[in-house]
Design a protein around this motif. Sequence first.
Motif, PDB file in Angstrom:
ATOM      1  N   PHE A 179       0.667  -1.240   0.002  1.00  0.00           N
ATOM      2  CA  PHE A 179       0.032  -0.026   0.098  1.00  0.00           C
ATOM      3  C   PHE A 179       0.930   1.379  -0.057  1.00  0.00           C
ATOM      4  N   ARG A 182       2.336   2.139  -3.167  1.00  0.00           N
ATOM      5  CA  ARG A 182       1.401   2.759  -4.456  1.00  0.00           C
ATOM      6  C   ARG A 182       1.015   4.140  -3.662  1.00  0.00           C
ATOM      7  N   ILE A 185       3.766   6.537  -4.731  1.00  0.00           N
ATOM      8  CA  ILE A 185       4.065   7.032  -6.255  1.00  0.00           C
ATOM      9  C   ILE A 185       2.706   7.985  -6.460  1.00  0.00           C
ATOM     10  N   MET A 189       2.873  12.196  -7.143  1.00  0.00           N
ATOM     11  CA  MET A 189       2.374  12.805  -8.546  1.00  0.00           C
ATOM     12  C   MET A 189       1.836  14.053  -8.143  1.00  0.00           C
ATOM     13  N   LEU A 200       7.565  10.467 -13.479  1.00  0.00           N
ATOM     14  CA  LEU A 200       6.506   9.965 -14.476  1.00  0.00           C
ATOM     15  C   LEU A 200       5.443  11.178 -15.006  1.00  0.00           C
ATOM     16  N   MET A 216       8.479   3.352 -15.289  1.00  0.00           N
ATOM     17  CA  MET A 216       7.409   2.538 -14.591  1.00  0.00           C
ATOM     18  C   MET A 216       8.344   1.121 -14.601  1.00  0.00           C
ATOM     19  N   ILE A 219      10.303   1.365 -11.479  1.00  0.00           N
ATOM     20  CA  ILE A 219       9.348   1.285 -10.280  1.00  0.00           C
ATOM     21  C   ILE A 219       9.038  -0.207 -10.110  1.00  0.00           C
ATOM     22  N   GLY A 220       8.680  -1.046 -11.153  1.00  0.00           N
ATOM     23  CA  GLY A 220       8.764  -2.586 -11.216  1.00  0.00           C
ATOM     24  C   GLY A 220       9.629  -3.230 -10.721  1.00  0.00           C
ATOM     25  N   TRP A 223      10.376  -2.713  -6.705  1.00  0.00           N
ATOM     26  CA  TRP A 223       9.568  -3.248  -5.984  1.00  0.00           C
ATOM     27  C   TRP A 223       9.814  -4.821  -5.940  1.00  0.00           C
ATOM     28  N   LEU A 224       9.875  -5.413  -7.045  1.00  0.00           N
ATOM     29  CA  LEU A 224      10.210  -6.580  -7.243  1.00  0.00           C
ATOM     30  C   LEU A 224      11.648  -7.152  -6.539  1.00  0.00           C
TER      31      LEU A 224
ATOM     32  N   LEU B 111       4.204 -11.239 -12.572  1.00  0.00           N
ATOM     33  CA  LEU B 111       4.767 -10.768 -11.232  1.00  0.00           C
ATOM     34  C   LEU B 111       5.501  -9.343 -11.471  1.00  0.00           C
ATOM     35  N   PHE B 112       5.997  -9.316 -12.593  1.00  0.00           N
ATOM     36  CA  PHE B 112       6.536  -7.935 -13.038  1.00  0.00           C
ATOM     37  C   PHE B 112       5.591  -6.713 -13.229  1.00  0.00           C
ATOM     38  N   PHE B 113       4.464  -7.169 -13.924  1.00  0.00           N
ATOM     39  CA  PHE B 113       3.485  -6.150 -14.301  1.00  0.00           C
ATOM     40  C   PHE B 113       2.776  -5.810 -12.855  1.00  0.00           C
ATOM     41  N   GLN B 114       2.550  -6.786 -11.944  1.00  0.00           N
ATOM     42  CA  GLN B 114       2.119  -6.733 -10.624  1.00  0.00           C
ATOM     43  C   GLN B 114       3.134  -5.755  -9.989  1.00  0.00           C
ATOM     44  N   ALA B 115       4.221  -5.677  -9.912  1.00  0.00           N
ATOM     45  CA  ALA B 115       5.131  -4.825  -9.439  1.00  0.00           C
ATOM     46  C   ALA B 115       5.064  -3.371  -9.717  1.00  0.00           C
ATOM     47  N   ILE B 116       4.963  -3.104 -11.091  1.00  0.00           N
ATOM     48  CA  ILE B 116       4.708  -1.697 -11.697  1.00  0.00           C
ATOM     49  C   ILE B 116       3.666  -1.201 -10.666  1.00  0.00           C
ATOM     50  N   GLY B 117       2.572  -1.894 -10.536  1.00  0.00           N
ATOM     51  CA  GLY B 117       1.572  -1.268  -9.617  1.00  0.00           C
ATOM     52  C   GLY B 117       0.443  -0.199 -10.545  1.00  0.00           C
ATOM     53  N   ASP B 118      -0.470  -0.247 -10.004  1.00  0.00           N
ATOM     54  CA  ASP B 118      -1.596   0.469 -11.009  1.00  0.00           C
ATOM     55  C   ASP B 118      -1.149   1.992 -11.025  1.00  0.00           C
ATOM     56  N   ILE B 119      -0.900   2.567 -10.165  1.00  0.00           N
ATOM     57  CA  ILE B 119      -0.628   4.077 -10.201  1.00  0.00           C
ATOM     58  C   ILE B 119       0.261   4.589 -11.232  1.00  0.00           C
ATOM     59  N   ALA B 120       1.474   3.948 -11.162  1.00  0.00           N
ATOM     60  CA  ALA B 120       2.357   4.032 -12.043  1.00  0.00           C
ATOM     61  C   ALA B 120       2.000   4.184 -13.453  1.00  0.00           C
ATOM     62  N   TRP B 121       0.902   3.521 -13.951  1.00  0.00           N
ATOM     63  CA  TRP B 121       0.225   3.401 -15.065  1.00  0.00           C
ATOM     64  C   TRP B 121      -0.441   4.854 -15.522  1.00  0.00           C
ATOM     65  N   LEU B 122      -0.679   5.566 -14.561  1.00  0.00           N
ATOM     66  CA  LEU B 122      -1.482   6.724 -14.866  1.00  0.00           C
ATOM     67  C   LEU B 122      -1.084   7.596 -15.773  1.00  0.00           C
ATOM     68  N   TYR B 200      -7.171  -3.325  -2.884  1.00  0.00           N
ATOM     69  CA  TYR B 200      -6.265  -2.140  -3.645  1.00  0.00           C
ATOM     70  C   TYR B 200      -7.010  -1.521  -4.540  1.00  0.00           C
ATOM     71  N   ARG B 203      -8.343   1.802  -3.126  1.00  0.00           N
ATOM     72  CA  ARG B 203      -7.227   2.593  -3.043  1.00  0.00           C
ATOM     73  C   ARG B 203      -6.883   3.120  -4.309  1.00  0.00           C
ATOM     74  N   ALA B 204      -6.793   2.405  -5.165  1.00  0.00           N
ATOM     75  CA  ALA B 204      -6.455   3.203  -6.611  1.00  0.00           C
ATOM     76  C   ALA B 204      -7.558   3.859  -6.764  1.00  0.00           C
TER      77      ALA B 204
END
Lengths: 248, 268, 252
Positions: A179, A182, A185, A189, A200, A216, A219-220, A223-224, B111-122, B200, B203-204
Motif C-alpha cells: 500500500f 502505491r 507514487i 504525483m 512520471l 515504470m 518502479i517495477g 518493488w520486485l 509478477l513484473f506487471f504486478q510490481a509496476i503497480g496500478d498508479i504508475a500507469w496513470l 487495492y 485505494r487506486a
Amino acid sequence: MFVAPLLALVAVWAVVVPLFQINPRVFPSVGAVGTAALESIRDGTLIAHVGASLLRVGLGTLIGIVTAVPLGIAMGVSAGVAAFLTPLFRFFSVLAGIAWIPIATLWFGYGFGAIVFVIFNAVFFVVAYNTLLGVKTIPHTVRNAAASLGAGRWALLTEVLLPGALPNIVTGIRTGLGFAWRGLIAAEMIATNVGLGYMLFVARDFYRTEVIVFGMIVIGVLWLLIDRLVLVPLERSTIERWGMVRRA
Amino acid sequence: MNVWLQCWSGYVRLTQRWPALAAIVPFIPVVALWTAVTEAGVFPRAFLPGPLDVVKSFATLTYKGILPDYLQDSLIRLFAGAALGMALGIPLGILIGTSRWAHRICWPILLFFQAIGDIAWLPILLIWFGFGLTTMTFVIVYTVLFPVVLNTVLGVESVPRDLARAARSLGASPARVLWEVTLPGALPNIITGLRNGLGYGWRALIAVEIIVGTSGIGFMMFDARRAGSTTEILLGMIILGLLWYIVDAWILAPLERATGQRWGLVTS
Amino acid sequence: MKTLSLRNLAKTYFDPYAGAHVTAVHDVSLDVQQGEFVSVVGPSGCGKTTILNMIAGFIPYSGGEILLDGKPVVGPGPERGVVFQSFALFPWKTVLDNVGFGPKMRGVPKAERDRIAREYLALAGLSHAANRYPNELSGGMQQRVGVVRALANNPAVLLMDEPFASVDAQTRMTLQEELTRIWQERRPTVVFITHDVAEAVFLANRVVVLSKGRILDQVDVDLRRPRVWDDLVNDDEFKRLSARVLQMVRAA
C-alpha cells in the motif's frame, strides 16, 4: 528461466513498435527508452528521484513498524482488549495510505513531511492490525507453558508474543509496504517536485513516453527487488521453517 | 466488581445477539476523544474540525445532492472495474493454474506487471485515453486483476490431484472436471483474491479520482483540499472507511468464510 | 513428607453468556507426597483439568487453598512444571532451545543450559533431534520434548494434563513405559490427569477418582516396577485394580 519470458516480451516490443510505426507520443521504442535511461543515469536525475523515493519509503516504513509492533503486541496481550479494538484497527487499515493524501498535505504542506506521513500510516495501521491478529493466534497453552517455565512479563513478550506474532507481522509489513509503495507514487504525483512519481507525472506534460515507460520499469524492478530479496525470504525463514499456518 | 461483571456480561450477550454492535461500540470512545480534543481547542478548527462539523457538512452535501452523486460515481467505477477484472482474471488464473507451459510463460510477466503497480500507469494512460472513465476503469481493472489471477492460480494448484482423478474415474469429462472440481475447489482462493483486489482497487480509485478527478469521493476530498476545507476531507475519509468496512466485513469476509470454512479448506 | 496439598479447593467462575456463576470444583482436598505419582481420573467435565490449571496457577481459585511445601500457590511458577495435551512447544525455537527455555528464564548461561538440555534430551532418547524445529517431529517425539522441557527446570512437582491423549495408540504405550522409567530414575512428584483408566493405573502409585467436581474415592496401586505393558496386560492385580477404578468412573 524466470527472465526468459520477460526478454521475449522485450523482443516483441522491439519488433512491434517499428513494424507498425507507432507514434513515439503513444508508445516509445526500446531504443528511445534505453537512451532516456542512459541520459537520466548520466545526468544524475535517476539517482536523485530513486533516492528521494526510497528515503521516503524507508523512513515512513521504519517509523511505522517501530511504532506499530509494540502497540499491536500491547493490545494483543488481553483477549478482551484485542476483541474490542479489532474493528477500530480494521477501519483505519482500510483507510491506510492514499486516502490520507489530502489531509496530510493540509497538515504538513506539500513535500517530504506529507509523503512520509502517508507512507507511515499505510504501514502503521496494517502492521498494528496484523500484529494484533498474530498475538491472538498464539495458543493460550503456549503462553501458559512459558509462564510455568518461569518466564516473567518481559520474557513472555520477547520469547513468546513477539516471535509468535512474527509471521503475521511480516505478512502485515508486506501488505502495508505494498500500500505504501502505491501511496508513494500517488503522493509524489501530487505533492512534490522530486521522486519517481513526480518523474512520471512531469514526463506526461511533455509527452515523453520513453521517460514514463522507463520510470515504470524502474518502479517495477525496485518493488520486485524489495519483495523478492527482503520480504519473501523473511516470510519463508519464519513461516515455512516453523511450520506455522500462513494466513492469506 | 459485580457491576462491572454485569456490564461486561450484558455487552457480551448483546454483541452475541447483534454482532454489528461489536463493530460499532468501540468507535464511541474514539469519537468522544475526537470531540474532546476539538472542543478543548488543542488544534485550530481549520486544522481539525469536530464531529459535529463533519455531520453538518454531511447533511449539507447530501441535501445539495453532491454526495449521493459522487458516491454513486465512485461505486459504479469500482464495481465495473472489479467485474471486468474478475471476468479476465479467473479464466486467466485457471489457464495458468492448469497448464504448466502457460504457468512458465506468464508467471514472471505477471509478477513484473504486478510490481509496476496500478498508479504508475496513470501518466501514460492519461496520454492514451485522456481524463476520463476509460483511464479510471483501466487502473481499477489492472489493480483487481493481479490478486485475482495469482490467487486463482494458487487455488487451482491447491485442489488435490486425487479429487480430479476421482471425478475422471467416475466418468467426468475434462471439461466437467474443470466445472465440477477445479472451479469449486479454487473458489475460496478466488474470493480471497477478490477481497484483496477490491482492497487495492478501492485505494487506486481514490488516487485516480484525486489525480484525474472530475467527480467521485476522492475528487471531493481533493477539491476540498484546494479550498482548504478539512471538514469535507474528513467526511470523505469517514465515508470511504465506512463503505469499505461494510463491503469487507459484511459481504466479502462472510463470503470467504462461507466457502472456506464450510468446506473445511484452509484459506484465511 | 508431603509436597503438594489442596485444602477444600473450590472454583466458581462467571459465565458471561449465561450471566450466572457456575461451580466447576467443590471442596477438593488432596495431599501428594514427595516423589509420589498420582493419577487423577474422571469423565470429561468432572473438573480435573480445572484443578490442574489451578495448581499450575493459570486460573485463580475461588475457595480453599493450594500449598506447595507449605507456601500458598500464586500464579504460574517454575517450581510447578506443566506438560500439555497440545504439547505447547514453541514453534519458533529448536528442540534444544525449547528444553533450555526454563534454565534460560532462570538466567543460566548459554553453554550451561545447552548442556542441561542435552542431558535431558538424552534421557528421552532425543539427542539426534536437538537442532530440529518442533513441527519437523512426530507427535510422539514432540511430547517427549514437552516432558523433558518440564523436567529440565527441576520442578518440585510435575503436572501432566492428558499428555498422551493426542498421540496414536502404539506410541502412547511406548511413552507411558518411558514415563515410568524416567520417573523411577528421577523420582519427580507427578500429578497426572487422564480419562484413560488403564493409563492411570499403569502409571501411578495412587489413583484419584473425580466426579462432578468432587473426589469420589482413591485407590492405592502397589504394582511392582518397572512396569511394562507386556507383563501387566496379563497381571491379575492390574486387571482387578483397573476394573475397580473403571467401575467407579462409570458409576460417577
